[in-house]
Each structure stands twice: as structure tokens, then as C-alpha cells.
Design an enzyme around this catalytic site. Structure first.
Site, PDB file in Angstrom:
ATOM      1  N   CYS A  18      37.997  43.117  40.733  1.00  0.00           N
ATOM      2  CA  CYS A  18      37.093  43.583  41.781  1.00  0.00           C
ATOM      3  C   CYS A  18      37.407  42.939  43.117  1.00  0.00           C
ATOM      4  O   CYS A  18      37.822  41.782  43.171  1.00  0.00           O
ATOM      5  CB  CYS A  18      35.659  43.265  41.394  1.00  0.00           C
ATOM      6  SG  CYS A  18      35.145  44.328  40.050  1.00  0.00           S
TER       7      CYS A  18
ATOM      8  N   TYR B 159      39.029  50.722  29.507  1.00  0.00           N
ATOM      9  CA  TYR B 159      38.541  49.345  29.645  1.00  0.00           C
ATOM     10  C   TYR B 159      37.617  48.978  28.485  1.00  0.00           C
ATOM     11  O   TYR B 159      36.478  49.427  28.420  1.00  0.00           O
ATOM     12  CB  TYR B 159      37.804  49.257  30.981  1.00  0.00           C
ATOM     13  CG  TYR B 159      37.325  47.907  31.426  1.00  0.00           C
ATOM     14  CD1 TYR B 159      37.774  46.716  30.851  1.00  0.00           C
ATOM     15  CD2 TYR B 159      36.423  47.805  32.485  1.00  0.00           C
ATOM     16  CE1 TYR B 159      37.332  45.491  31.304  1.00  0.00           C
ATOM     17  CE2 TYR B 159      35.974  46.588  32.951  1.00  0.00           C
ATOM     18  CZ  TYR B 159      36.428  45.432  32.348  1.00  0.00           C
ATOM     19  OH  TYR B 159      35.983  44.217  32.806  1.00  0.00           O
ATOM     20  N   GLY B 160      38.148  48.142  27.613  1.00  0.00           N
ATOM     21  CA  GLY B 160      37.349  47.699  26.466  1.00  0.00           C
ATOM     22  C   GLY B 160      37.235  46.181  26.387  1.00  0.00           C
ATOM     23  O   GLY B 160      36.809  45.649  25.372  1.00  0.00           O
TER      24      GLY B 160
ATOM     25  N   HIS C   1      35.801  42.425  28.068  1.00  0.00           N
ATOM     26  CA  HIS C   1      34.566  41.957  28.696  1.00  0.00           C
ATOM     27  C   HIS C   1      33.321  42.664  28.161  1.00  0.00           C
ATOM     28  O   HIS C   1      32.369  42.896  28.921  1.00  0.00           O
ATOM     29  CB  HIS C   1      34.636  42.170  30.225  1.00  0.00           C
ATOM     30  CG  HIS C   1      35.730  41.391  30.873  1.00  0.00           C
ATOM     31  ND1 HIS C   1      36.624  41.933  31.753  1.00  0.00           N
ATOM     32  CD2 HIS C   1      36.085  40.086  30.759  1.00  0.00           C
ATOM     33  CE1 HIS C   1      37.483  41.012  32.153  1.00  0.00           C
ATOM     34  NE2 HIS C   1      37.175  39.882  31.560  1.00  0.00           N
TER      35      HIS C   1
ATOM     36  N   ASP D 126      37.515  33.858  30.286  1.00  0.00           N
ATOM     37  CA  ASP D 126      38.688  34.687  30.575  1.00  0.00           C
ATOM     38  C   ASP D 126      39.237  34.296  31.956  1.00  0.00           C
ATOM     39  O   ASP D 126      40.355  33.773  32.062  1.00  0.00           O
ATOM     40  CB  ASP D 126      38.276  36.165  30.532  1.00  0.00           C
ATOM     41  CG  ASP D 126      39.354  37.093  31.069  1.00  0.00           C
ATOM     42  OD1 ASP D 126      40.539  36.806  30.849  1.00  0.00           O
ATOM     43  OD2 ASP D 126      39.000  38.099  31.711  1.00  0.00           O
TER      44      ASP D 126
ATOM     45  N   CYS E 211      39.394  28.333  42.016  1.00  0.00           N
ATOM     46  CA  CYS E 211      38.009  27.983  42.374  1.00  0.00           C
ATOM     47  C   CYS E 211      37.027  29.108  42.057  1.00  0.00           C
ATOM     48  O   CYS E 211      35.816  28.891  41.997  1.00  0.00           O
ATOM     49  CB  CYS E 211      37.929  27.648  43.858  1.00  0.00           C
ATOM     50  SG  CYS E 211      38.406  29.044  44.922  1.00  0.00           S
TER      51      CYS E 211
HETATM   52 FE1  SF4 Z   1      40.125  33.241  43.815  1.00  0.00          FE
HETATM   53 FE2  SF4 Z   1      40.093  30.703  44.594  1.00  0.00          FE
HETATM   54 FE3  SF4 Z   1      42.278  31.728  43.511  1.00  0.00          FE
HETATM   55 FE4  SF4 Z   1      41.528  32.566  45.916  1.00  0.00          FE
HETATM   56  S1  SF4 Z   1      42.178  30.510  45.375  1.00  0.00           S
HETATM   57  S2  SF4 Z   1      42.222  33.835  44.229  1.00  0.00           S
HETATM   58  S3  SF4 Z   1      39.322  32.448  45.743  1.00  0.00           S
HETATM   59  S4  SF4 Z   1      40.333  31.472  42.500  1.00  0.00           S
END
Ligand code: SF4
Ligand code: ADP
Length: 737
Positions: free
Chosen positions: A32, A177-178, A180, A275, A356
Site C-alpha cells: 500500500c 490475494y490469500g 494476511h 510478516d 522502521c
Molecule cells: Fe518503510 Fe522505514 Fe523502510 Fe522507509 S525506511 S521503507 S519507512 S521501513
């Protein structure tokens, strides 16, 4: 001389998926972004840039097949009608222009979409309510309806019709999509499926819906498109649900004749951080222990994910037969040019995803475009016209002084240097990165240091190319006089922010009486990192912050043997439910015996004790008492708690004193050759690392603008009353590189 990159040839070997050929082993799995089909320019440009960056296949996010799957307030794509087909076509065309394959993920959430816009009720194998928080913070809120056999046929037809529309839009791949706990997984998984007819009970019966749906999709699109299915091979329920050694592999074996490619992962939706593992808990390749078995059960190619950011690790998983194709969501967001950089041997230029999950947090909270901590251009490709690798040449030779090399300053300097400006960067720290240097020492956050590393390496390279520019670290703090006398034409203050030393907080917009970090028993997070004050056995964290600070600092001290209590006005780490770190953070707090006093504020700090109160206790009702004052924060729920050390995590305050002083001395600018002074990042207003980075990037791109301190308007994709909207035909709305 060009670098020898033959070691990576495996990653650039084409592979067949059904009637299509994937030109290399880089596959952007569906993820997404907040574009859906209502922001076709955003959708097109974000995915298109990845095609340019070398990804072999790029998928949509989950793309709803029918109004019965309405994911509002989260933004996901839709392929309900001809309008959606038109809105997805620019993305497909852009991908094709760059010689990559375009995929559409056929999405029917069942109970896991709340139907808030269409007010429809989803169908499922049995009746249940969602274990996922369809509305943030509210699992159990949404119910479905048990489908009868007529409705099963109807639902399968919805899938087939959506696949036909995907073909009309020009897609090369459809992915049922199966994973999640969406769509057909609810039928395979006995956790949801309690039926006793031919669609429930035995494994064969539970698999029936999925297999029949694959057949219907194939009937609809034949071999015009590659048919893929995304499957969680283990739902990680520990003995229930789908397990790799049981139904997981059996299903792969059974359904293999119907698919051209397996797109596999693990976990469900209620805790999908298992995941999309945050780096706090999971390293790259954390799904391999499950995924490595899949190829034993199928002769079809396999793609899987696991935050693959390192070319050596990618080679290893392909060479050892774990997967055939490297799937990626986050690594492709952080660096859309990852494949090309590997191909060109520019490994040091890769902007490594730090794990992150701030990107994911935006979908989780619902309704907003995504952002990325590492890649400030993510989501800005269309509306601001930002390309991750291309920069407009400098429009003047005015030199720039950047004070502060944290996320905002280092990103601003990097982009200014890319543009060809002469830049001087000054920081009193010994290292680029500002407070990220501290954050990366917190338990589990080491990979966040990649944010600093990328900028450190790029600054080093650019400074070598850009004569006259320089980076001065370990300097004494600059004063207003130093800056005025420096000789720069433009000055950018990126001096960061500091945690309040007196407990200033959003509940009272005042300090907490007695809270004073100049005293030996009271610390701010900065003082924790400095390590100069002795921390006693009993640590009390006064927390008014919803993100990682309180749990991380609590973890640090609990692991060092302290007895830690967090008194918190909000959920401890509440925002981490959006970054998917939440469930495991809560487990960590319990495992380490960290005591949490929830919905608790602090009204006074004294040596050896703090006075706490219940924020919903008597005396806190928001009623007008005729005094013209805010509700009192002291009441009969107040209680004293003994402790040796108090850590104040209450509110951050901008270090904007320098900026304000220089602004106040504007009459001295001209004689010193200064034309403009700006403040960016946390020094303007405290914010998360992603937003400070964005701000530095933005100023560097917009520095010649009329009022660079303030954001330039961006292109809005807005439906305008009475105006037919078609970006493909309206040159003003067209995406151009
Ligand atoms: Fe997502 Fe953080 Fe990786 Fe950017 S750095 S793709 S915000 S997980
Ligand atoms: P941001 O996230 O906005 O970039 P940081 O706090 O990470 O903020 O970065 C600010 C950086 O600026 C820190 O490295 C800090 O040491 C440095 N700094 C702050 N004030 C001065 C100053 N007066 N002179 C030099 N460096 C400074």
C-alpha cells in the site's frame, strides 16, 4: 573502468512466469502507498519510478475486486468498474514503458474490510468478527455473513470479472490475494472456516474455494496473464490455523497446477508485523525458516519477502534454493533504484530500508499518503515532481551554510550538493546524523543507523566532487556571531530539538512542578545518552509521548537490572500499533517486568518520589467552572510513588534560539553578505525522522522559490465539480520526468 558485477548475474537472469518473462529477479510485491485509484498520478509515478530503477515486476497494492470489499478509511486500489480501469492504466503504461511487468493484486478482504463507504457486508465461510482492527484500535468491530453456495459462485465470479478488467487495464499479472488472512485464506484456515458442507471440514474441502477461484480466474484470462497467488504458508497460530508442515505445503502441492508463480509469506493480518517485520524485532530474511520448504512442494517459481536489502543475501537465498525471485516492498520504497544500483555495482549508493515501518504506519492509521524515513521522495514523485535520483541543477552560485547535520541538515546538504551548490555543513557532534546517533544505540534500533550511514557516505562522495564545499564536525557550537561572520549567502539552521527539561507537556501546556533536569535525580533522554548522571535502582519514566521513546528507554534500563515503572498519560508506544511493533513491544514490557501505570499523569516531582494522578479521576472532567481556566490537574486520585531516578519524556522543544536571534539581527545581514536564513527540521517544529528528512529535502529542492521557508503548493489530484477528470488527457496533470 566499469565495475565487474558478474557476481550478481544470477539476480539479473530472466525467468518465465507462465506466458510472461520476468527480466530479472526483482519483484515489487503488492504494498500500500495511499494512492488507490483515486490518485492515479501518484499511483503511476510511484510505481513507474521503480520500473525505471530496474524492478522486473511491479504490483499494485491490494486492489479490491468489488464494492463488497471496501477498505475505507484505509486507502487501497479498486478495480470495480471501467473508471478504475482507466485510473490504473497510466501506472501500467508507465511500467511497460520501462520494460517491466505490471501486476494487479485481486483483493477481497472478507471481514477484514469494514465497508465504511459502501455499507456492504462481506461474505465468508462462516460468521465471525474481525480479529484485525478494521477501524484502528478496534478489533472485533466488523462482522461478516456466512456465504451459501449461490453466494460462493457469485463471489468467485467477482474475482473472475475483476481479473478480466485487470487484463483490460493492460496488466501482465493477476495475483489472487490469500495472504494476511484475506480472501481465500479465510476458507482454507480452520480458524475461520467452521463449515460442514463441501467447503469446510477436511483439508480438501477447505481448499476447494481457493482452487475453484483460481480455475475461474484462469478461465477468464487464459494465458494472456500470468496467474499468481499470494499465500501465507504458516499463519503462526502455533498448532492451529495453517501450518507449513501440514496444510501449508499440502496446499502448495495441490494448487500448483493452477498457478504460474507462488508469492509466499507467513503470518496473518491481526499481527502482520510478523510478516512485515520491523527491524526492532526481525532481521532481513526472517521468513526463510518457513519459506525454504515451499520449493519442495512445487515446480513453479517462488517469490518471497523478508526485507532483502543486501545483494549478497539475495544471492544466497536464490543460490540455496529458498526462493527463485526476490520479493520486496519496503526495500523498493526506500530505494526504487535498488536493482539498477546492484547491476552497476553501486552498492554504497543504496538507500537501505531501516525497517522502521513508518511507511506502513500511514496505511494502518488510514486515509493518508505514505511516507518513508529514508526516501523523502516516496509519495512525492507525482505531486511535487520529485525523482529519487534526479535533481534540478542549481539556479545560482550562492553558497549555503547548514548548521546541524542531523536528519534535516544532512539531507538538505546532500540534495543541495547534488544540485551543485557550494555547501558548508557544521555540527558540534563528531558524526553526521544528529540524534539518530543516539536513537540507534537503543535496544533493537541499530538498523536505524542506516539513515545516518547513507547520508554520511553520500556527503563524503559529493564533497569530493564539489570543490569549495566542506563538512566540519566536532566543532564548538556556533553562536549567532559565528554565523553572521561566516560569510555565507544563505544560512540554514537545522539545530534540532531537545526534550523539555522541566516536564512541559500537552496536558497542561506547562512544566510539571518540581521537574527539573538540572537536578541530579531528574534526567531527559539526552542526559540518558550522555551518561553523566548516576541512575538509581528504581527508575520512574514520566511519559507523555506516544512513540518509541518510553518503551525503548525502559527496555534499556530494565535490561541493565533497574526496576522500571512507566507512568503514562497515553498508551505506551501507542503509535507503534501503526508501525506493527506494538504487540511485541507490549510482550517485551511484560517479559522484562516493566510496570506500566496507564492513563496516569504526573503533578509533582520531588527527590525520591513523584506524585501521580489518574487522568480520568475526579476533578478532571472538562466542565466550565466559571474561572476561565483549564481543568485542575490535582485531585483526590493523586498518589505518591517512590523512586530514585525520574526520566522526563514529556514534550520536545525546538532549538530555535539561534534562528530567532539571527532573525532579530536582520539589519546586520546585508553587511555580512547574508541574503536569507531558514530553519528546518526539528528546529522548526519537532517531528519524526521521516518528516525532518523530508523537510531538509524540500528546502533544498525549493530554495530558489519565492518564500522557501514555506512549502510550495503541490499538484492536487482532486475531482473538480463539473470538470471531467482524466490525467492521461490533461497535460497539466500529466506526469513527466
Ligand atoms: Fe518503510 Fe522505514 Fe523502510 Fe522507509 S525506511 S521503507 S519507512 S521501513
Ligand atoms: P533534525 O532531526 O531536525 O535534523 P537533530 O537534533 O538530529 O535534528 O540534529 C541537529 C544537529 O545540530 C545535532 O547534531 C546537533 O548537535 C547540531 N547542532 C545544534 N546546534 C548547533 C550549533 N549551534 N552549532 C553546531 N551544531 C549544532
Amino acid at each position: 573502468m566499469a565495475k565487474d558485477t558478474s557476481a550478481y548475474d544470477v539476480l539479473f537472469t530472466p525467468i518465465k512466469i507462465g506466458s510472461k518473462t520476468l527480466k530479472n529477479r526483482f519483484y515489487q510485491v503488492p504494498h500500500c502507498i495511499g494512492a488507490g485509484t483515486n490518485y492515479p498520478g501518484f499511483q503511476m509515478a510511484h510505481r513507474g519510478v521503480k520500473a525505471e530503477g530496474g524492478w522486473g515486476a511491479i504490483n499494485t497494492e491490494q486492489c479490491s475486486i468489488h464494492p463488497e470489499c471496501d477498505d475505507t478509511l484505509r486507502i487501497t486500489a479498486r478495480i470495480w468498474d471501467e473508471g478504475d480501469v482507466r485510473n490504473l492504466r497510466p501506472m501500467v503504461d508507465y511500467i511497460h514503458k520501462n520494460d517491466a511487468l505490471a501486476g494487479c493484486e485481486l483483493f477481497y478482504a472478507g471481514v477484514h474490510a469494514p465497508g465504511l463507504e459502501t455499507r456492504t457486508i462481506a461474505r465468508g465461510p462462516s460468521q465471525y468478527n474481525a480479529d484485525f482492527a478494521t477501524v484502528p484500535g478496534c478489533p472485533g468491530f466488523t462482522y461478516n455473513h456466512e456465504a451459501d453456495e449461490d453466494e460462493i459462485k457469485r463471489l468467485q465470479q467477482h474475482y473472475a470479472d475483476a481479473a478480466s478488467r485487470a487484463r483490460d487495464a493492460g496488466f501482465d499479472i493477476v495475483d489472487l490475494y490469500g495472504a494476511h488472512a484475506y480472501g481465500p485464506m479465510q476458507w482454507l484456515n480452520p480458524y475461520y472456516n467452521k463449515r460442514t458442507d463441501k467447503y469446510g471440514g477436511s483439508f480438501e474441502n477447505r481448499a476447494r474455494f481457493w482452487i475453484e477461484t483460481l480455475e475461474k480466474i484462469r478461465e477468464a484470462v487464459g494465458d494472456d496473464l500470468a496467474v499468481v497467488t499470494r499465500c501465507s504458508v504458516d499463519t503462526l497460530y502455533g498448532g492451529a490455523g495453517v501450518e507449513i508442515g501440514e496444510d501449508g505445503l499440502k496446499f502448495i502441492e495441490m494448487a500448483s497446477p493452477y498457478v504460474d508463480l507462488w508469492n509466499v509469506n507467513i503470518g496473518d493480518i491481526a499481527e502482520w508485523g510478523e510478516d512485515a517485520g520491523p527491524s526492532r524485532f526481525y532481521q532481513s530474511g526472517h521468513q526463510n525458516d518457513w519459506v525454504r520448504f515451499v520449493k519442495q512442494a512445487t515446480d513453479k517459481p517462488v517469490v518471497s519477502v523478508g526485507r532483502y536489502v543486501d545483494a549478497e543475501k539475495m544471492l544466497e537465498v536464490i543460490n540455496t534454493g529458498v526462493v527463485d525471485i526476490i520479493g520486496a516492498a519496503r526495500p523498493s520504497i526506500a530505494d526504487p533504484f535498488l536493482p539498477n544500483k546492484i547491476k552497476e555495482g553501486r552498492i554504497e549508493d543504496i538507500r537501505t530500508c531501516i525497517g522502521c515501518n513508518v511507511c506502513i504506519s500511514r496505511w494502518e492509521m488510514g486515509g493518508v499518503p505514505f511516507i518513508c524515513t529514508q526516501n523523502a521522495t516516496a509519495g512525492e514523485e507525482y505531486r511535487r515532481g520529485w525523482h529519487p535520483e534526479k535533481f534540478e541543477p542549481a539556479k545560482s552560485d550562492k553558497d549555503v551554510l547548514v548548521v546541524g547535520a542531523g536528519p534535516a541538515g544532512s539531507e538538505c546538504a546532500r540534495v543541495l550538493l547534488e544540485r551543485g551548490y557550494t555547501v558548508h555543513i557544521v555540527d558540534d557532534r563528531e558524526k553526521v546524523g544528529g540524534y539518530v546517533n543516539d536513537v540507534a544505540t537503543l535496544p533493537g534500533l541499530g538498523e536505524w543507523g542506516y539513515h545516518r550511514d547513507y547520508r554520511e557516505i553520500q556527503l563524503d562522495k559529493l564533497l569530493k566532487k564539489n570543490k569549495g564545499s566542506q563538512l566540519a564536525l566536532g566543532q564548538k557550537r556556533m553562536t549567532a556571531d559565528d554565523i553572521l561572520n561566516y560569510g555565507a549567502t544563505r544560512v540554514i539552521l537545522a539545530t534540532g530539538a531537545t526534550w523539555s527539561t522541566v516536564g512541559f507537556n500537552h496536558m497542561t501546556q506547562e512544566p510539571i512542578p518540581g521537574a527539573d533536569a538540572s537536578l541530579p535525580h531528574v534526567l531527559t533522554p539526552e542526559q540518558v545518552f550522555e551518561g553523566k548522571k548516576k541512575v538509581g535502582k528504581r527508575v520512574m519514566i514520566i511519559n507523555y509521548d506516544p512513540y518509541y521513546w518510553a518503551p525503548s528507554i525502559a527496555e534499556k534500563f530494565a535490561r541493565a537490572g533497574h526496576e522500571v515503572t512507566i507512568a503514562s498519560v497515553c498508551g505506551v508506544g501507542a503509535y507503534m500499533d501503526f508501525t506493527l511493533e506494538g504487540p511485541n513491544v507490549q510482550r517485551m514490557l511484560r517479559d522484562l517486568g516493566i510496570k506500566v501505570l496507564g492513563e496516569t499523569g504526573c503533578s509533582r516531582v520531588e527527590e525520591g518520589r513523584v506524585e501521580l494522578f489518574d487522568i480520568y479521576g475526579e476533578g478532571h472532567k472538562r466542565e466550565y467552572k466559571g474561572t476561565g481556566q483549564l481543568p485542575r490537574r490535582e485531585n483526590n486520585t493523586n498518589q505518591w510513588h517512590e523512586c530514585d531516578t525520574v526520566i522526563l519524556i514529556t514534550a520536545r522543544r525546538s532549538n530555535d534560539g539561534l534562528f530567532r536571534e539571527i532573525k532579530a539581527r536582520k539589519d546586520e545581514w546585508e553587511k555580512n553578505g547574508i541574503e536569507d536564513v531558514f530553519v528546518i527540521g526539528d528546529a522548526e517544529a519537532p517531528r519524526i525522522i521521516a518528516d525532518a528528512t523530508f523537510d531538509g529535502h524540500r528546502l533544498a529542492r525549493e530554495i530558489e522559490d519565492e518564500s522557501p521557508q514555506h512549502q510550495k503548493p503541490f499538484k492536487r489530484e482532486q475531482k473538480i465539480w463539473g470538470v471531467p477528470y482524466n490525467p492521461g488527457e490533461n497535460p497539466d496533470l500529466e506526469w513527466r520526468l
